[in-house]
Design an enzyme around this catalytic site. Structure first.
Site, PDB file in Angstrom:
ATOM      1  NE  ARG A   7      73.444 -30.868  80.582  1.00 26.27           N
ATOM      2  CZ  ARG A   7      73.477 -32.424  81.029  1.00 26.27           C
ATOM      3  NH1 ARG A   7      74.240 -33.042  80.196  1.00 26.27           N
ATOM      4  NH2 ARG A   7      72.534 -32.714  81.740  1.00 26.27           N
ATOM      5  NE  ARG A  22      68.233 -32.289  85.322  1.00 27.55           N
ATOM      6  CZ  ARG A  22      66.949 -33.987  85.320  1.00 27.55           C
ATOM      7  NH1 ARG A  22      66.065 -33.848  85.884  1.00 27.55           N
ATOM      8  NH2 ARG A  22      67.345 -34.245  84.705  1.00 27.55           N
ATOM      9  CE  LYS A  67      69.962 -35.928  76.450  1.00 26.40           C
ATOM     10  NZ  LYS A  67      69.580 -34.938  76.980  1.00 26.40           N
ATOM     11  NE  ARG A  78      68.775 -38.455  86.703  1.00 32.08           N
ATOM     12  CZ  ARG A  78      69.291 -37.966  85.589  1.00 32.08           C
ATOM     13  NH1 ARG A  78      69.212 -39.209  84.385  1.00 32.08           N
ATOM     14  NH2 ARG A  78      68.986 -37.556  85.241  1.00 32.08           N
ATOM     15  NE  ARG A 107      64.139 -39.430  83.405  1.00 27.99           N
ATOM     16  CZ  ARG A 107      65.184 -38.679  83.367  1.00 27.99           C
ATOM     17  NH1 ARG A 107      66.010 -39.355  81.716  1.00 27.99           N
ATOM     18  NH2 ARG A 107      65.912 -37.060  83.432  1.00 27.99           N
TER      19      ARG A 107
HETATM   20  P1  AMP Z   1      71.781 -35.857  82.454  1.00 22.70           P
HETATM   21  O1  AMP Z   1      71.662 -37.224  83.091  1.00 22.70           O
HETATM   22  O2  AMP Z   1      72.267 -36.008  81.080  1.00 22.70           O
HETATM   23  O3  AMP Z   1      70.062 -35.268  82.686  1.00 22.70           O
HETATM   24  O4  AMP Z   1      73.396 -35.119  83.556  1.00 22.70           O
HETATM   25  C1  AMP Z   1      72.956 -35.540  85.266  1.00 22.70           C
HETATM   26  C2  AMP Z   1      73.711 -34.417  85.915  1.00 22.70           C
HETATM   27  O5  AMP Z   1      75.088 -34.385  85.328  1.00 22.70           O
HETATM   28  C3  AMP Z   1      74.028 -32.755  84.859  1.00 22.70           C
HETATM   29  O6  AMP Z   1      71.792 -32.189  85.694  1.00 22.70           O
HETATM   30  C4  AMP Z   1      74.859 -31.984  86.022  1.00 22.70           C
HETATM   31  O7  AMP Z   1      74.824 -31.913  87.288  1.00 22.70           O
HETATM   32  C5  AMP Z   1      75.557 -33.560  85.111  1.00 22.70           C
HETATM   33  N1  AMP Z   1      76.260 -33.298  83.634  1.00 22.70           N
HETATM   34  C6  AMP Z   1      75.967 -34.351  82.885  1.00 22.70           C
HETATM   35  N2  AMP Z   1      77.093 -34.373  81.720  1.00 22.70           N
HETATM   36  C7  AMP Z   1      76.712 -32.585  82.098  1.00 22.70           C
HETATM   37  C8  AMP Z   1      77.811 -31.673  80.571  1.00 22.70           C
HETATM   38  N3  AMP Z   1      78.359 -32.259  80.011  1.00 22.70           N
HETATM   39  N4  AMP Z   1      77.981 -30.314  81.928  1.00 22.70           N
HETATM   40  C9  AMP Z   1      78.428 -30.665  83.059  1.00 22.70           C
HETATM   41  N5  AMP Z   1      77.159 -30.932  83.646  1.00 22.70           N
HETATM   42  C10 AMP Z   1      76.399 -32.154  83.614  1.00 22.70           C
END
Ligand code: AMP
Length: 222
Positions: free
Chosen positions: A93, A173, A17, A162, A130
């Site tokens: 989400r 996740r 993504k 990360r 990654r």
């Molecule tokens: P990502 O980079 O999109 O995988 O987001 C990393 C982390 O940020 C996630 O594992 C959540 O802890 C938090 N996060 C990002 N976007 C959201 C969302 N829309 N709702 C809740 N937590 C989020």
């Protein structure tokens, strides 16, 4: 001139993504709004808000809906999204977030929610390999590292793994994704806004496939 776009990009962690959203945002000339990037920036800045966000993120847990909705409402209120649109990456989400987005955007909904589909086995191996730039968030992998010694090609920052890409957090996740995000597919489908596109293949191939699918979908609905 390419028309703007109002897109939500869905897909499991590691579906590509982030990389694809950067390319789509250049193609349609609209801002790429990644909630994950917004929260990581807050963590890095060491704000009180960032400290709270970090606790959820390090464990691979979702940040509470009301917090995320507040952040996105504020972001979508800026002028840059009003004219040409936006690409939302990582939001919504949950179904609660999808309902809130619908409200925020009224009277004009999104064009479409694209689901980038990649099998779980592929996603697991991609996530383990990654690597990201600590400063600008550019994506790399063990197979596609930066040109020089884990230094970002774009900004010179350090390219690292990360903290939430370690195995235990990855599993959490993906579990959250299944439990909370998959009902979203149903939510968009009911509104005839879901566009599934395969995310398997070389990133260039996937970008071309996404743009084609989005353009065809939009033409059919004009
Ligand atoms: P990502 O980079 O999109 O995988 O987001 C990393 C982390 O940020 C996630 O594992 C959540 O802890 C938090 N996060 C990002 N976007 C959201 C969302 N829309 N709702 C809740 N937590 C989020």
């Amino acid at each position: 001139m390419v028309p703007g776009a109002r897109l939500v990009i869905l897909g499991k962690q590691g579906a590509g993504k982030g990389t694809q959203c950067v390319r789509l945002s250049r193609h349609y000339i609209v801002p790429h709004i990644s909630t994950g990037d917004i929260f990581r920036a807050a963590v890095k800045a060491g704000t009180e808000f960032g400290e709270k966000a970090r606790e959820y993120m390090d464990d691979g847990d979702l940040i509470p809906d009301e917090v995320v909705i507040g952040v996105v409402t504020e972001r979508l209120d800026r002028d840059d999204t009003k004219n040409r649109g936006f690409i939302l990456d990582g939001f919504p989400r949950t179904v609660v977030q999808a309902d809130a987005l619908d409200e925020m955007l009224k009277p004009r909904a999104i064009d479409v929610a694209v689901n980038v589909e990649v099998p779980t086995e592929v996603v697991l191996s991609r996530l383990a390999g990654r690597r990201v730039c600590e400063d600008c968030g550019a994506n790399y992998s063990v197979e596609r590292p930066p040109k020089e010694n884990w230094t970002c090609d774009v900004c010179g920052g350090e390219v690292v793994q990360r903290e939430d890409d370690i195995e235990a957090a990855i599993e959490r996740r993906l579990k959250h994704y299944e439990e909370q995000t998959e009902p979203l597919l149903v939510w968009f489908e009911k509104r005839e806004k879901l566009l599934p596109v395969s995310g398997v293949g070389h990133p260039d191939e996937v970008t071309a496939r996404l743009i084609r699918a989005i353009d065809v979908y939009r033409e059919q609905r004009v």
